[in-house]
Design a protein around this motif. Structure first.
Motif, PDB file in Angstrom:
ATOM      1  N   GLU A 107     -14.505 -30.514 -66.270  1.00  0.00           N
ATOM      2  CA  GLU A 107     -15.576 -29.521 -66.365  1.00  0.00           C
ATOM      3  C   GLU A 107     -15.677 -28.909 -67.763  1.00  0.00           C
ATOM      4  O   GLU A 107     -16.766 -28.713 -68.293  1.00  0.00           O
ATOM      5  CB  GLU A 107     -15.368 -28.427 -65.325  1.00  0.00           C
ATOM      6  N   GLU A 108     -14.544 -28.622 -68.371  1.00  0.00           N
ATOM      7  CA  GLU A 108     -14.535 -28.017 -69.704  1.00  0.00           C
ATOM      8  C   GLU A 108     -15.193 -28.937 -70.748  1.00  0.00           C
ATOM      9  O   GLU A 108     -15.912 -28.463 -71.629  1.00  0.00           O
ATOM     10  CB  GLU A 108     -13.104 -27.688 -70.120  1.00  0.00           C
ATOM     11  N   VAL A 110     -17.604 -31.062 -70.179  1.00  0.00           N
ATOM     12  CA  VAL A 110     -19.046 -31.011 -69.935  1.00  0.00           C
ATOM     13  C   VAL A 110     -19.632 -29.715 -70.490  1.00  0.00           C
ATOM     14  O   VAL A 110     -20.685 -29.720 -71.146  1.00  0.00           O
ATOM     15  CB  VAL A 110     -19.362 -31.166 -68.434  1.00  0.00           C
ATOM     16  N   GLU A 111     -18.967 -28.599 -70.263  1.00  0.00           N
ATOM     17  CA  GLU A 111     -19.432 -27.314 -70.791  1.00  0.00           C
ATOM     18  C   GLU A 111     -19.464 -27.329 -72.318  1.00  0.00           C
ATOM     19  O   GLU A 111     -20.436 -26.880 -72.932  1.00  0.00           O
ATOM     20  CB  GLU A 111     -18.526 -26.182 -70.299  1.00  0.00           C
ATOM     21  N   ASN A 112     -18.397 -27.841 -72.928  1.00  0.00           N
ATOM     22  CA  ASN A 112     -18.355 -27.910 -74.390  1.00  0.00           C
ATOM     23  C   ASN A 112     -19.437 -28.850 -74.933  1.00  0.00           C
ATOM     24  O   ASN A 112     -20.052 -28.570 -75.955  1.00  0.00           O
ATOM     25  CB  ASN A 112     -16.973 -28.360 -74.871  1.00  0.00           C
ATOM     26  N   THR A 114     -22.333 -29.522 -73.539  1.00  0.00           N
ATOM     27  CA  THR A 114     -23.618 -28.846 -73.386  1.00  0.00           C
ATOM     28  C   THR A 114     -23.824 -27.823 -74.495  1.00  0.00           C
ATOM     29  O   THR A 114     -24.889 -27.769 -75.118  1.00  0.00           O
ATOM     30  CB  THR A 114     -23.691 -28.162 -72.009  1.00  0.00           C
ATOM     31  N   LYS A 115     -22.790 -27.037 -74.764  1.00  0.00           N
ATOM     32  CA  LYS A 115     -22.873 -26.027 -75.816  1.00  0.00           C
ATOM     33  C   LYS A 115     -23.097 -26.690 -77.179  1.00  0.00           C
ATOM     34  O   LYS A 115     -23.938 -26.247 -77.963  1.00  0.00           O
ATOM     35  CB  LYS A 115     -21.612 -25.173 -75.839  1.00  0.00           C
TER      36      LYS A 115
END
Length: 140
Positions: A107-108, A110-112, A114-115
């Motif tokens: 998940e991390e 994917v979040e990174n 996206t950012k």
């Protein structure tokens, strides 16, 4: 325009609209058309996971041909293929692209990703996830 025939009036009106775009945009029926046109001309950004090869790569190439800038996300083992795709997108399609190394099962990452996409390309309009993970059997 008093006394002008209907045909002349139509032609003058069309010519006036073409010459004076500001006046064109002030007409309600045309302003909505212009806003739709402006939206279609805006930069569009997509993030494609699993983009180093196969269907993910094909989707990335198609979106680039449709005018999208791309964030290419795949695992470290695919980095060389991502760099090759990145060069193709820039050279053959004239699109901006960034490479993001990450694993969509984390998940991390994917979040990174996206950012980073938003930070470097300005927005994120489409996310296309294409990832296959080989299933393990009890014997392996």
């Amino acid at each position: 325009m008093c006394g002008a025939s209907q045909t002349k009036h139509k032609y003058k009106y069309k010519l006036w609209l073409a010459i004076e775009p500001g006046a064109f945009a002030q007409r309600p029926i045309f302003s909505s058309f212009l806003s739709l046109f402006a939206m279609s001309c805006q930069q569009r950004v997509a993030m494609i996971t699993g983009s180093a090869q196969g269907i993910g790569k094909a989707i990335a190439l198609r979106l680039a041909s449709d005018g999208y800038d791309l964030a290419l996300l795949d695992i470290e083992a695919q980095k060389a293929k991502l760099e090759e795709l990145h060069a193709t997108l820039s050279r053959d399609y004239g699109r901006r692209a960034i490479i993001i190394i990450g694993d969509v099962t984390i998940e991390e990452d994917v979040e990174n990703g996206t950012k980073e996409t938003v930070d470097k390309l300005g927005s994120l309009d489409v996310v296309r996830c294409f990832t296959l993970k080989r299933a393990r059997t009890h014997g392996s």
